[in-house]
Design a protein around this motif. Structure first.
Motif, short mmCIF file in Angstrom:
data_model
loop_
_atom_site.label_atom_id
_atom_site.label_comp_id
_atom_site.label_asym_id
_atom_site.label_seq_id
_atom_site.Cartn_x
_atom_site.Cartn_y
_atom_site.Cartn_z
N VAL A 57 0.84 -1.20 0.00
CA VAL A 57 0.00 0.00 0.00
C VAL A 57 0.87 1.25 0.00
O VAL A 57 0.61 2.21 -0.73
N LEU A 58 1.93 1.24 0.80
CA LEU A 58 2.85 2.38 0.85
C LEU A 58 3.52 2.60 -0.51
O LEU A 58 3.58 3.72 -1.01
N ILE A 59 4.02 1.53 -1.11
CA ILE A 59 4.69 1.63 -2.41
C ILE A 59 3.71 2.13 -3.47
O ILE A 59 4.04 3.01 -4.27
N ASP A 60 2.50 1.58 -3.49
CA ASP A 60 1.49 2.05 -4.45
C ASP A 60 1.18 3.52 -4.25
O ASP A 60 1.05 4.27 -5.22
N SER A 61 1.08 3.95 -3.00
CA SER A 61 0.80 5.35 -2.70
C SER A 61 1.92 6.24 -3.20
O SER A 61 1.68 7.28 -3.82
N LEU A 62 3.17 5.84 -2.95
CA LEU A 62 4.32 6.61 -3.44
C LEU A 62 4.32 6.68 -4.96
O LEU A 62 4.46 7.75 -5.55
N LEU A 63 4.19 5.53 -5.61
CA LEU A 63 4.21 5.49 -7.07
C LEU A 63 3.13 6.38 -7.68
O LEU A 63 3.36 7.05 -8.68
N ASN A 64 1.96 6.37 -7.10
CA ASN A 64 0.83 7.09 -7.68
C ASN A 64 0.84 8.58 -7.40
O ASN A 64 0.10 9.32 -8.03
N HIS A 65 1.68 9.04 -6.47
CA HIS A 65 1.65 10.46 -6.11
C HIS A 65 2.95 11.21 -6.35
O HIS A 65 2.98 12.44 -6.28
N ILE A 66 4.02 10.52 -6.65
CA ILE A 66 5.29 11.19 -6.95
C ILE A 66 5.20 11.74 -8.37
O ILE A 66 4.83 11.01 -9.30
N PRO A 67 5.56 13.01 -8.56
CA PRO A 67 5.46 13.60 -9.91
C PRO A 67 6.54 13.11 -10.87
O PRO A 67 6.41 13.28 -12.08
N ASP A 68 7.61 12.49 -10.37
CA ASP A 68 8.65 11.96 -11.24
C ASP A 68 8.12 10.75 -12.01
O ASP A 68 7.22 10.05 -11.54
N LEU A 69 8.71 10.51 -13.17
CA LEU A 69 8.36 9.34 -13.97
C LEU A 69 9.08 8.15 -13.37
O LEU A 69 10.31 8.19 -13.18
#
Length: 191
Positions: A53-65
């Motif tokens: 869940v943490l990784i998904d949250s980071l992936l989905n909200h970080i503006p970097d590609l």
């Protein structure tokens, strides 16, 4: 599976497996079975789910590609910023290579830097100008990192790209300003 309070007050998860037993007259006489304490397994599953869940949250909200390729350099995962860059949803990116998603010129550059990172077995950073599907160009700073499995075998490549267009424009303005100052000083000094 059920939860049971132990003599010391700690709750444990128990897996109860059993089967009914019958006598020769086909009459039920009881159960035979085993109970297993699966608390550690349950806790490990809960921890893995929380990390996911943490990784998904980071992936989905970080503006970097952000993207991940397997050891054949086929896309396995990406975030929404990368989807925007490619101009396709994740389900049309995963399972494809750079050559299936980008023009040959860009695909060759991407593949070259992938191989540099893999060949050196360490992170590789590069800057490149890329074009978005809407026609806009940006400077990207891309970090590619080889990823290994638990047995030190190459599992793939993790990539993170950051838009550095504004920084590059500022650097260019500073250079132009310096040139102007040097030119003005030269004119003042030598007429």
């Amino acid at each position: 599976v059920y939860r049971m309070k132990r003599y010391d007050g700690e709750y444990r998860y128990i897996l109860d497996q059993g089967s009914p037993r019958y006598n020769s007259k086909d009459e039920f006489i009881g159960f035979i079975g085993h109970c297993f304490d699966i608390t550690d397994r349950i806790k490990a599953e809960e921890e893995a789910k929380a990390k996911s869940v943490l990784i998904d949250s980071l992936l989905n909200h970080i503006p970097d590609l952000i993207f991940y390729k397997d050891n054949n350099l086929v896309y396995v995962e990406c975030n929404p910023a990368f989807e925007s860059f490619v101009g396709k949803p994740k389900n049309e990116i995963v399972g494809r290579t750079d050559f299936e998603l980008f023009d040959n010129e860009h695909a060759e550059v991407f593949r070259f830097h992938d191989k540099l990172a893999i060949g050196s077995n360490r992170a590789n950073k590069n800057e490149e100008i890329v074009r978005y599907p809407d026609g806009g160009s940006v400077y990207l700073e891309t970090l590619k990192i080889p990823f290994h499995d638990g047995r030190s075998k190459l599992a793939g490549l993790l990539g993170i790209s950051r838009d550095i267009t504004e920084r590059k424009q500022n650097e260019q303005q500073i250079l132009e300003h310096r040139r102007s100052l040097i030119q003005a000083q030269a004119i003042a000094k030598f007429g």
